[in-house]
Design a protein around this motif. Structure first.
Motif, PDB file in Angstrom:
ATOM      1  N   ALA A 234       0.818  -1.214   0.000  1.00 31.37           N
ATOM      2  CA  ALA A 234       0.000   0.000   0.000  1.00 31.37           C
ATOM      3  C   ALA A 234       0.851   1.263   0.000  1.00 31.37           C
ATOM      4  O   ALA A 234       0.511   2.264  -0.634  1.00 31.37           O
ATOM      5  CB  ALA A 234      -0.933  -0.003   1.211  1.00 31.37           C
ATOM      6  N   LYS A 235       1.978   1.252   0.718  1.00 33.15           N
ATOM      7  CA  LYS A 235       2.829   2.442   0.794  1.00 33.15           C
ATOM      8  C   LYS A 235       3.446   2.777  -0.558  1.00 33.15           C
ATOM      9  O   LYS A 235       3.603   3.947  -0.921  1.00 33.15           O
ATOM     10  CB  LYS A 235       3.919   2.236   1.841  1.00 33.15           C
ATOM     11  N   ARG A 236       3.839   1.765  -1.303  1.00 35.10           N
ATOM     12  CA  ARG A 236       4.461   1.981  -2.605  1.00 35.10           C
ATOM     13  C   ARG A 236       3.448   1.961  -3.755  1.00 35.10           C
ATOM     14  O   ARG A 236       3.816   2.124  -4.920  1.00 35.10           O
ATOM     15  CB  ARG A 236       5.526   0.918  -2.853  1.00 35.10           C
ATOM     16  N   GLY A 237       2.194   1.742  -3.431  1.00 35.87           N
ATOM     17  CA  GLY A 237       1.150   1.786  -4.463  1.00 35.87           C
ATOM     18  C   GLY A 237       1.169   0.607  -5.405  1.00 35.87           C
ATOM     19  O   GLY A 237       0.785   0.753  -6.574  1.00 35.87           O
ATOM     20  N   LYS A 238       1.592  -0.558  -4.943  1.00 38.10           N
ATOM     21  CA  LYS A 238       1.614  -1.762  -5.786  1.00 38.10           C
ATOM     22  C   LYS A 238       0.367  -2.588  -5.518  1.00 38.10           C
ATOM     23  O   LYS A 238       0.040  -2.869  -4.365  1.00 38.10           O
ATOM     24  CB  LYS A 238       2.859  -2.597  -5.502  1.00 38.10           C
ATOM     25  N   SER A 239      -0.336  -2.968  -6.597  1.00 37.82           N
ATOM     26  CA  SER A 239      -1.572  -3.738  -6.424  1.00 37.82           C
ATOM     27  C   SER A 239      -1.813  -4.666  -7.601  1.00 37.82           C
ATOM     28  O   SER A 239      -1.309  -4.439  -8.706  1.00 37.82           O
ATOM     29  CB  SER A 239      -2.775  -2.798  -6.257  1.00 37.82           C
ATOM     30  N   LEU A 240      -2.585  -5.708  -7.339  1.00 32.91           N
ATOM     31  CA  LEU A 240      -3.067  -6.638  -8.368  1.00 32.91           C
ATOM     32  C   LEU A 240      -4.585  -6.585  -8.388  1.00 32.91           C
ATOM     33  O   LEU A 240      -5.223  -6.529  -7.328  1.00 32.91           O
ATOM     34  CB  LEU A 240      -2.616  -8.064  -8.081  1.00 32.91           C
ATOM     35  N   VAL A 241      -5.169  -6.600  -9.584  1.00 34.61           N
ATOM     36  CA  VAL A 241      -6.624  -6.657  -9.724  1.00 34.61           C
ATOM     37  C   VAL A 241      -6.985  -7.922 -10.483  1.00 34.61           C
ATOM     38  O   VAL A 241      -6.497  -8.160 -11.590  1.00 34.61           O
ATOM     39  CB  VAL A 241      -7.169  -5.424 -10.476  1.00 34.61           C
ATOM     40  N   PHE A 242      -7.835  -8.742  -9.862  1.00 33.22           N
ATOM     41  CA  PHE A 242      -8.363  -9.946 -10.499  1.00 33.22           C
ATOM     42  C   PHE A 242      -9.802  -9.633 -10.932  1.00 33.22           C
ATOM     43  O   PHE A 242     -10.599  -9.135 -10.129  1.00 33.22           O
ATOM     44  CB  PHE A 242      -8.363 -11.131  -9.537  1.00 33.22           C
ATOM     45  N   GLY A 243     -10.124  -9.921 -12.170  1.00 33.58           N
ATOM     46  CA  GLY A 243     -11.466  -9.628 -12.669  1.00 33.58           C
ATOM     47  C   GLY A 243     -12.070 -10.783 -13.435  1.00 33.58           C
ATOM     48  O   GLY A 243     -11.342 -11.595 -14.038  1.00 33.58           O
ATOM     49  N   ALA A 244     -13.389 -10.884 -13.403  1.00 36.95           N
ATOM     50  CA  ALA A 244     -14.094 -11.928 -14.139  1.00 36.95           C
ATOM     51  C   ALA A 244     -15.479 -11.425 -14.517  1.00 36.95           C
ATOM     52  O   ALA A 244     -16.067 -10.593 -13.804  1.00 36.95           O
ATOM     53  CB  ALA A 244     -14.212 -13.203 -13.308  1.00 36.95           C
ATOM     54  N   THR A 245     -15.999 -11.888 -15.647  1.00 35.04           N
ATOM     55  CA  THR A 245     -17.357 -11.533 -16.085  1.00 35.04           C
ATOM     56  C   THR A 245     -18.096 -12.772 -16.566  1.00 35.04           C
ATOM     57  O   THR A 245     -17.479 -13.772 -16.976  1.00 35.04           O
ATOM     58  CB  THR A 245     -17.337 -10.498 -17.227  1.00 35.04           C
ATOM     59  N   PHE A 246     -19.412 -12.703 -16.527  1.00 34.88           N
ATOM     60  CA  PHE A 246     -20.262 -13.783 -17.020  1.00 34.88           C
ATOM     61  C   PHE A 246     -21.531 -13.191 -17.599  1.00 34.88           C
ATOM     62  O   PHE A 246     -22.134 -12.290 -17.011  1.00 34.88           O
ATOM     63  CB  PHE A 246     -20.626 -14.758 -15.901  1.00 34.88           C
ATOM     64  N   ALA A 247     -21.932 -13.681 -18.770  1.00 33.41           N
ATOM     65  CA  ALA A 247     -23.196 -13.283 -19.397  1.00 33.41           C
ATOM     66  C   ALA A 247     -23.928 -14.541 -19.836  1.00 33.41           C
ATOM     67  O   ALA A 247     -23.359 -15.362 -20.575  1.00 33.41           O
ATOM     68  CB  ALA A 247     -22.957 -12.373 -20.593  1.00 33.41           C
ATOM     69  N   PRO A 248     -25.157 -14.757 -19.389  1.00 31.99           N
ATOM     70  CA  PRO A 248     -25.894 -15.948 -19.809  1.00 31.99           C
ATOM     71  C   PRO A 248     -26.409 -15.808 -21.238  1.00 31.99           C
ATOM     72  O   PRO A 248     -26.538 -14.695 -21.756  1.00 31.99           O
ATOM     73  CB  PRO A 248     -27.052 -16.002 -18.815  1.00 31.99           C
ATOM     74  N   GLU A 249     -26.702 -16.931 -21.858  1.00 30.96           N
ATOM     75  CA  GLU A 249     -27.302 -16.905 -23.192  1.00 30.96           C
ATOM     76  C   GLU A 249     -28.723 -16.356 -23.099  1.00 30.96           C
ATOM     77  O   GLU A 249     -29.493 -16.742 -22.223  1.00 30.96           O
ATOM     78  CB  GLU A 249     -27.317 -18.308 -23.789  1.00 30.96           C
ATOM     79  N   MET A 250     -29.052 -15.443 -24.003  1.00 32.79           N
ATOM     80  CA  MET A 250     -30.376 -14.831 -24.018  1.00 32.79           C
ATOM     81  C   MET A 250     -30.940 -14.889 -25.430  1.00 32.79           C
ATOM     82  O   MET A 250     -30.222 -14.651 -26.410  1.00 32.79           O
ATOM     83  CB  MET A 250     -30.309 -13.372 -23.562  1.00 32.79           C
ATOM     84  N   GLY A 251     -32.224 -15.215 -25.533  1.00 27.69           N
ATOM     85  CA  GLY A 251     -32.886 -15.224 -26.826  1.00 27.69           C
ATOM     86  C   GLY A 251     -33.244 -13.817 -27.274  1.00 27.69           C
ATOM     87  O   GLY A 251     -33.519 -12.937 -26.458  1.00 27.69           O
ATOM     88  N   LEU A 252     -33.219 -13.596 -28.588  1.00 27.60           N
ATOM     89  CA  LEU A 252     -33.559 -12.294 -29.158  1.00 27.60           C
ATOM     90  C   LEU A 252     -34.792 -12.426 -30.043  1.00 27.60           C
ATOM     91  O   LEU A 252     -34.952 -13.418 -30.758  1.00 27.60           O
ATOM     92  CB  LEU A 252     -32.396 -11.764 -30.009  1.00 27.60           C
TER      93      LEU A 252
END
Length: 437
Positions: A234-252
Motif C-alpha cells: 500500500a505504501k508503494r502503491g503496488k496492487s493486483l486486480v483480479f477480474g471476471a465476467t459472465f453473461a448468460p445466453e439470451m434469446g432475441l
C-alpha cells in the motif's frame, strides 16, 4: 438549493437522452467494408472505449478511474466519488483487401460510442451508454459465363449489405472493501439489410432477379462482473486486480422480411414477385460468454495486464441462407499504460502512453471456393496516448490500431486495416463543494 439527489437525477436524464440520439447515426453506419460481415451478425464490436482499445482491448481486469470500461461493470466503482465522466469517440478506418491478384481498399469513418459514468455514493457508481454490438457492410461480386449460350455472354452476381446492431446499456457497480460487483442491463436492437442480385449483360431488355432480406433484432441481455483489488504494498502503491465476467445466453426477438423481385433494364421498373415476413423468439441469440483478467499497477505510473474471453457462439447453429456455421470464439489481449510524471510541467510528461496486442478466432465458418467451411484468425496491435486538457482531469485519447485477418483456407480474402480512434473524456468535479475565499 439544489441537492445532491437532484443533481444526480438530472445527470441521469441528460445522459440517457444524449445516448438515445446516437442510434440514428449507427443505423446509417459507414464503418465497415468486409465481405466476412455478410455472415452471422456481421463483424462483432468489442465493448471498449478508446483508452481500453489502445491497450489491446483489456476488459475483465481493467480498473482505472479515468477509463469507462463497460466490459466489466465492477470497474465502475473505480471512479472518484466526486467526479462525473462522459466519454465520446469517433473512428476512421482504412482497409486493404486482397484475393489472389485482386485488390481493393476503402477508408471509412463513423461515430463510435457514447458513455457516461458517475458515483451515487462512496461505494456505488452508475454507467450508461451505447456501443456497437456488430456491424454489416460489404459490396462484392463475381462474373461468370452464361450456361447454354455459345456466344460467350456473361452475367454478374452482386452481393451487398449494410446495417448494425447496437447495445444500449445501463450498469451499476458496488464495492465492499477491496471487492467490487457489478451488472449491466442492455437492450440490443437494430437491423441489417442484405441483397443478392444477378445482372445479365446480354440483351437490352434483360430481366435481372433480385433477392433482398432485412433482419430486425431486439432483446435484453445481462452481464455480471466482479473485481478484487489486492494491495501488495500500500505504501508503494503496488496492487493486483483480479477480474471476471459472465453473461448468460439470451434469446432475441427477430423479424425477417424477405423480398424477391425482378428488375427490367429496358423499362427501369421493378416487379415484386414475393414478400414474406417471419417472426421468431428463438432463432437468434446473444451467446453465453465468460472472461477473466489480471492487471498489475504501480502507483499512477505503470499498469500492465492480460485478458482471456470466451463466447459460446456454437450453440447458435447454422447461419440460414448463407451456408455459414457459427463456432465458439476465443480472444486474448495483453496491454499496458505508462504515465511519466503526473505533476510534470510538460504536457507530454503528464500524458498516458498505452500499448497492446490481441488475437482471436472467427465466430463463424464461411463457405470457401472448394466447397468446405473455414474460419479465420485475427491479430491486432495498438498504440495510444491520452493527452490531458487544461483541467488535468479530462483527456483526449488518440488510438491507432492495426488488424490483420488471416484466413484458414486458400482462396479466401485477406484483410489488413489501420484505424484511428479519437476519444474525448470529460472528467468534471460536479459534486465538489464550492469554496469562497
Amino acid at each position: 438549493m439544489i441537492t445532491r439527489k437532484k443533481i444526480i437525477s438530472r445527470l441521469v436524464l441528460t445522459g440517457l437522452l444524449a445516448t438515445l440520439t446516437i442510434p440514428c447515426a449507427h443505423a446509417q453506419n459507414n464503418s465497415e467494408r468486409s465481405p466476412y460481415s455478410r455472415y452471422g451478425y456481421g463483424r462483432l464490436g468489442e465493448r471498449m472505449t478508446a483508452g481500453a482499445r489502445a491497450m489491446g482491448g483489456l476488459g475483465a481486469g481493467l480498473r482505472d478511474p479515468n477509463i469507462v470500461s463497460p466490459a466489466n461493470p465492477a470497474s465502475y466503482t473505480a471512479v472518484d466519488s466526486l467526479t462525473f465522466i462522459m466519454d465520446l469517440a469517433v473512428s476512421l478506418r482504412g482497409s486493404y483487401l486482397s484475393e489472389g491478384s485482386k485488390k481493393d481498399s476503402r477508408v471509412l469513418g463513423n461515430l463510435d460510442y457514447a458513455t457516461i459514468l458517475f458515483p451515487v455514493s462512496k461505494h456505488l457508481a452508475i454507467s450508461a451508454g451505447i456501443m456497437p454490438f456488430s456491424t454489416v457492410g460489404y459490396r462484392f461480386g463475381n462474373t461468370e459465363k452464361l450456361q447454354g449460350d455459345n456466344s460467350g455472354s456473361l452475367y454478374q452476381r452482386a452481393y451487398s449489405g449494410e446495417g448494425s446492431y447496437n447495445d444500449l446499456y445501463l450498469g451499476v457497480g458496488g464495492r465492499i472493501g477491496n471487492f467490487s460487483l457489478g451488472v449491466n442491463a442492455s437492450y440490443l436492437f437494430g437491423y441489417t439489410t442484405r441483397q443478392h442480385q444477378v445482372i445479365y449483360s446480354s440483351g437490352s431488355n434483360a430481366i435481372n432477379p433480385v433477392d433482398r432480406s432485412q433482419l430486425h433484432l431486439k432483446g435484453f441481455r445481462f452481464d455480471f462482473g466482479a473485481q478484487y483489488e489486492w494491495m501488495l504494498d500500500a505504501k508503494r502503491g503496488k496492487s493486483l486486480v483480479f477480474g471476471a465476467t459472465f453473461a448468460p445466453e439470451m434469446g432475441l426477438r427477430s423479424e425477417s422480411v424477405l423480398l424477391q423481385y425482378q428488375y427490367n433494364t429496358q423499362t427501369g421498373r421493378s416487379t415484386l414477385l414475393r414478400a414474406d415476413t417471419l417472426s421468431s423468439g428463438a432463432q437468434h441469440i446473444s451467446p453465453m460468454s465468460l472472461s477473466g483478467g489480471l492487471t498489475y499497477r504501480y502507483k499512477d505510473v505503470f499498469m500492465v495486464g492480460a485478458d482471456v474471453s470466451y463466447m459460446k457462439w456454437g450453440s447458435a447453429g447454422d447461419n440460414a441462407g448463407t451456408g455459414a456455421r457459427f463456432t465458439d470464439r476465443y480472444r486474448i489481449a495483453v496491454g499496458g499504460e505508462w504515465l511519466p510524471n503526473y505533476r510534470g510541467r510538460s504536457i507530454f510528461s503528464r500524458s498516458y502512453y498505452r500499448f497492446g496486442l490481441n488475437g482471436s478466432n472467427s465466430y463463424v465458418k464461411v463457405p470457401t471456393p472448394d466447397g468446405t467451411l473455414a474460419g479465420y484468425t485475427q491479430y491486432g496491435a495498438s498504440l495510444g496516448i491520452g493527452i490531458p486538457l487544461v483541467d488535468r482531469r479530462s483527456l483526449v485519447s488518440l488510438t491507432i490500431d492495426y488488424s490483420y485477418l488471416h484466413p484458414q483456407a486458400s482462396g479466401m480474402v485477406k484483410e489488413h486495416s489501420l484505424g484511428l480512434t479519437v476519444g474525448v473524456t470529460f472528467n468534471e468535479g460536479w459534486f465538489r463543494k464550492a469554496r469562497i475565499n
